[in-house]
Every structure is written in structure tokens, then in C-alpha cells.
Scaffold this motif. Sequence first.
Motif, mmCIF file in Angstrom:
data_model
loop_
_atom_site.group_PDB
_atom_site.id
_atom_site.type_symbol
_atom_site.label_atom_id
_atom_site.label_comp_id
_atom_site.label_asym_id
_atom_site.label_seq_id
_atom_site.Cartn_x
_atom_site.Cartn_y
_atom_site.Cartn_z
ATOM 1 N N TYR A 74 1.811 3.326 9.135
ATOM 2 C CA TYR A 74 1.573 1.879 9.236
ATOM 3 C C TYR A 74 0.339 1.600 10.104
ATOM 4 C CZ TYR A 74 2.205 -2.985 10.657
ATOM 5 O OH TYR A 74 1.999 -4.314 10.919
ATOM 6 N N ASP A 75 0.235 2.311 11.198
ATOM 7 C CA ASP A 75 -0.893 2.102 12.109
ATOM 8 C C ASP A 75 -2.219 2.446 11.426
ATOM 9 O OD1 ASP A 75 -1.772 1.693 15.063
ATOM 10 O OD2 ASP A 75 -2.691 3.611 14.513
ATOM 11 N N TYR A 76 -2.260 3.557 10.696
ATOM 12 C CA TYR A 76 -3.484 3.937 9.985
ATOM 13 C C TYR A 76 -3.889 2.870 8.965
ATOM 14 C CZ TYR A 76 -3.439 8.748 11.771
ATOM 15 O OH TYR A 76 -3.489 9.861 12.576
ATOM 16 N N TRP A 77 -2.916 2.353 8.230
ATOM 17 C CA TRP A 77 -3.228 1.450 7.122
ATOM 18 C C TRP A 77 -3.492 0.013 7.569
ATOM 19 C CZ3 TRP A 77 -1.200 2.120 1.574
ATOM 20 C CH2 TRP A 77 -1.240 3.482 1.205
ATOM 21 N N PHE A 78 -2.678 -0.504 8.510
ATOM 22 C CA PHE A 78 -2.694 -1.941 8.787
ATOM 23 C C PHE A 78 -3.145 -2.326 10.191
ATOM 24 C CE2 PHE A 78 0.791 -1.143 5.670
ATOM 25 C CZ PHE A 78 0.104 -1.612 4.557
ATOM 26 N N VAL A 79 -3.437 -1.356 11.035
ATOM 27 C CA VAL A 79 -4.011 -1.634 12.350
ATOM 28 C C VAL A 79 -5.448 -1.117 12.401
ATOM 29 C CG1 VAL A 79 -3.816 -1.287 14.840
ATOM 30 C CG2 VAL A 79 -1.749 -1.567 13.450
ATOM 31 N N GLN A 80 -5.619 0.150 11.993
ATOM 32 C CA GLN A 80 -6.959 0.723 11.942
ATOM 33 C C GLN A 80 -7.660 0.441 10.611
ATOM 34 O OE1 GLN A 80 -7.033 4.868 13.252
ATOM 35 N NE2 GLN A 80 -5.047 4.587 14.246
ATOM 36 N N PHE A 81 -6.907 -0.051 9.628
ATOM 37 C CA PHE A 81 -7.421 -0.394 8.295
ATOM 38 C C PHE A 81 -8.043 0.802 7.581
ATOM 39 C CE2 PHE A 81 -7.949 -4.535 10.658
ATOM 40 C CZ PHE A 81 -6.794 -5.093 10.152
ATOM 41 N N ASP A 82 -7.454 1.964 7.771
ATOM 42 C CA ASP A 82 -7.915 3.172 7.086
ATOM 43 C C ASP A 82 -6.957 3.543 5.951
ATOM 44 O OD1 ASP A 82 -10.389 3.833 8.083
ATOM 45 O OD2 ASP A 82 -9.577 4.869 9.834
ATOM 46 N N PHE A 83 -6.523 2.557 5.206
ATOM 47 C CA PHE A 83 -5.754 2.795 3.979
ATOM 48 C C PHE A 83 -6.709 3.383 2.930
ATOM 49 C CE2 PHE A 83 -7.456 -1.458 4.097
ATOM 50 C CZ PHE A 83 -8.043 -1.634 2.841
ATOM 51 N N PRO A 84 -6.204 4.069 1.907
ATOM 52 C CA PRO A 84 -7.105 4.695 0.934
ATOM 53 C C PRO A 84 -7.833 3.652 0.078
ATOM 54 C CG PRO A 84 -4.814 4.980 0.278
ATOM 55 C CD PRO A 84 -4.791 4.404 1.653
ATOM 56 N N ASN A 85 -9.145 3.832 -0.053
ATOM 57 C CA ASN A 85 -9.923 2.942 -0.920
ATOM 58 C C ASN A 85 -9.853 3.429 -2.370
ATOM 59 O OD1 ASN A 85 -11.608 5.150 -1.059
ATOM 60 N ND2 ASN A 85 -13.240 4.248 0.191
ATOM 61 N N GLU A 86 -10.714 2.889 -3.225
ATOM 62 C CA GLU A 86 -10.693 3.248 -4.635
ATOM 63 C C GLU A 86 -10.950 4.734 -4.862
ATOM 64 O OE1 GLU A 86 -9.795 1.344 -7.038
ATOM 65 O OE2 GLU A 86 -9.627 -0.518 -5.874
ATOM 66 N N GLU A 87 -11.669 5.361 -3.926
ATOM 67 C CA GLU A 87 -11.994 6.787 -4.043
ATOM 68 C C GLU A 87 -11.005 7.661 -3.285
ATOM 69 O OE1 GLU A 87 -15.931 7.056 -2.545
ATOM 70 O OE2 GLU A 87 -16.852 6.042 -4.262
ATOM 71 N N LEU A 222 8.213 -2.503 9.970
ATOM 72 C CA LEU A 222 7.276 -1.770 10.813
ATOM 73 C C LEU A 222 6.395 -2.719 11.625
ATOM 74 C CD1 LEU A 222 6.375 1.092 8.328
ATOM 75 C CD2 LEU A 222 7.651 1.311 10.468
ATOM 76 N N PHE A 223 6.120 -3.908 11.091
ATOM 77 C CA PHE A 223 5.409 -4.904 11.896
ATOM 78 C C PHE A 223 6.272 -5.346 13.073
ATOM 79 C CE2 PHE A 223 4.750 -9.409 12.912
ATOM 80 C CZ PHE A 223 3.460 -9.337 13.437
ATOM 81 N N LEU A 224 7.570 -5.618 12.821
ATOM 82 C CA LEU A 224 8.475 -6.033 13.888
ATOM 83 C C LEU A 224 8.678 -4.939 14.930
ATOM 84 C CD1 LEU A 224 11.191 -7.864 11.753
ATOM 85 C CD2 LEU A 224 9.459 -8.924 13.200
ATOM 86 N N SER A 225 8.450 -3.682 14.533
ATOM 87 C CA SER A 225 8.595 -2.545 15.452
ATOM 88 C C SER A 225 7.283 -2.204 16.157
ATOM 89 C CB SER A 225 9.072 -1.307 14.683
ATOM 90 O OG SER A 225 10.250 -1.567 13.961
ATOM 91 N N SER A 226 6.221 -2.899 15.816
ATOM 92 C CA SER A 226 4.891 -2.547 16.319
ATOM 93 C C SER A 226 4.675 -3.008 17.757
ATOM 94 C CB SER A 226 3.808 -3.152 15.425
ATOM 95 O OG SER A 226 3.816 -4.575 15.520
#
Length: 364
Positions: A74-87, A222-226
Motif C-alpha cells: 500500500y505504501d509503495y502504491w499510494f504513498v510513494q506513488f510507485d504503482f506499476p505504470n503501463e510498462e 489499509l488507509f485506516l491502518s496507515s
Amino acid sequence: MAKSYIAWLAKCPLKTKWGSLIPRPLKMNEGLSTSKRQAECKKTTEKNTRFCRFLSPLLRPINDNLEAMAKQLYDYWFVQFDFPNEEGKPYKSSGGKMVWNDKLKREIPEGWEVKSINDLSTICRGVSYKPSDLQDNGVLILRGNNIENNHIVYDNNTAFLLPSMISAEQKIKRHDIIITMSSGSKEHIGKCAMFQMDSKHSFGAFLSKITPNKDCPHFIFLFLSSIYFKQKIKSICNGTGINNLTNQTFDEVRFAYPTPKTLKLFEKRIQSIFDTIGNNDAENEVLTKQREEILPLLMNGQVSVNYHLYAPLYIDSLILNYTLNTRLHERNFFKCCNPPIGVQFYSRANSNGGRDSRGRTVQV
């Protein structure tokens, strides 16, 4: 001992000649002086306590590790915004476009929105009752003390109500989240736990139930647990001086909400982790019940434990090999302190000719 528990023991990687619970008549230690009888009782109690500690839920540490992995994702995707892009590369680290958002006072990925908990869920307050309403049996009412580290825990401080006092919306279903709304301590405000299966329990008036939309249950939990949510709650409580959350609170706490495609991919990848957590919680509840049933029998002498069973056993390490897309694999390594004769102790590392430093047989 229940057959299911014996079957579970048989699957442990620790190979030994396990004994069994052998019913025997209660012995009153005839012929012993009072002091010796007390010493014998103390010795027996210590042995039984060690055995029942082994009966304690062993799957909870596994769940702790699984939840840590989920929170990290969750932290990688929605805090650091390093979710996978199109590639398939990390979005922000790979130069993904970020735009300034005035509501959040920060940059968020292009195409994302700003939402609140109330936008994505419904909230229901818990059951109100008086001391005179309490029953010896009925529907168990969960309270703030039953939430610990995002888990539901059960203790002896129980409250039961008649089923007729529970409304349909106060029943707990799969993916519902209960959260502490009021407490004498600010530290307890905002504690929450998620149910991976339908529950026969309900919850008290100091708690609320959050039912997330079907497309984002784990994202909401996971947001409520953040850390971010906990800091916001603490700030709100410090500002008002009241240890109480309201529905308005969930309008005030806002967050970046991903595109439907990103959210769907996240929920798909995280589902297998929470499915395993739910299964482990169910097994923990069964093991806890078995422990509570066996303990009185051990203490009053109706059953005895083979020597090999009450050797103090502890979890040495938990190795979790998993893939988010397919299956989660767990391996438990148990460490036995002063194991009885016949135990083979397994280890990953050994350079002493097949024996450890204490002369125990080791298979590498």
C-alpha cells in the motif's frame, strides 16, 4: 485433544515421537506432606502452563508478517506513488506525471481524484445496551478491548446480548471494518480491524462499522491502518479535546484516490494475502477454544500430558515465500529448548558434521 490439532501437529517440520493426552484418574498425592504436596502441585502447574503456552495461537505471527507485506505494498502504491505504470515500471520513480492538488497540498498522479471515507463506504454505529441487558449467552458484543494491532482478539471480559437487540445493519459481514469511535484514551481512538469472513458477533456503541464499496475494501482498510490516518485522528482529538470521532471526521480526512484500473489491479494482488489472514484467524480461534477447554482438565488432573508434549516449544523463525499473483507459501521453523530424546532438530546452517553446538542431531 481434538483430532484436528493432532493432525496439525503431524504436519510440523519438527520430527519427534509425539505423545498424547492420556486420561487418568485424579491423584491426591497420598502419603505426601503438605509442603511436598504443594511442591508437586507447583511443578505440575508449571509444566501444564508451558504446554498451554504451546497451544496458544501460533498463526498470529504469520498474520503479522502478511499484514506488514500488505501495508508495505500500500505504501509503495499510494504513498510513494510507485504503482506499476503501463510498462510495469514504478510510476513516480520512472518520471510519471504528477499534478498539484490544492485540497491535499501535495502532488498526486495525473488522473487521480481526492476522496473521503464517506465517499467510499457506509458507516453504522454499534449496539447500545444497559448492564441489565447483559446475558450469560447470546450474541457476543465486541468492544474496544477486542481490537489489538488491527486484529480481533478474544478475552474473558465478554458481553452477550439477546439476538433481538441486534439490528440487521449491526451484523458483521465479510470485508466489514470495525473502528473505535470513543475511548477514555486518545491512543485507542481509531483502532480498527477487518473481517475476512461473515461473523456471528456484533459490536458495541463505542465502535462503528465501516462497510467499504465492493471495489475497494482492502484499500480502505489499509488507509485506516496507515500512519497518515492515525496522525490525522490524533490531530483532530488534540484540537477538540474530546476523545470521540464522528461521521463528520471521515469527511475531513481526505486522500488521493487512484484510477479504476490501478485500484482493480491492487485489489486483485492484495486479495490472496487477506484470504490467508482470514483462514489463519479462523484456525487461531479454534486453537484458542481448544486451549481453554484443555487447561481446566490439566489443572484438576483429569488428563496428563506426555513428557514430549510439554517440552517448552517456541517459534524460532517464520520464512514466508510468497507471490502476490498466485499462492502464499509459509514455512515454520520450531526451536525446542532441551528437547527430549528422539528429537531431530532441523536447521538451514550447520558446519559441525551434522550436529549443533549442543550435540543434537541436525539435518541440513
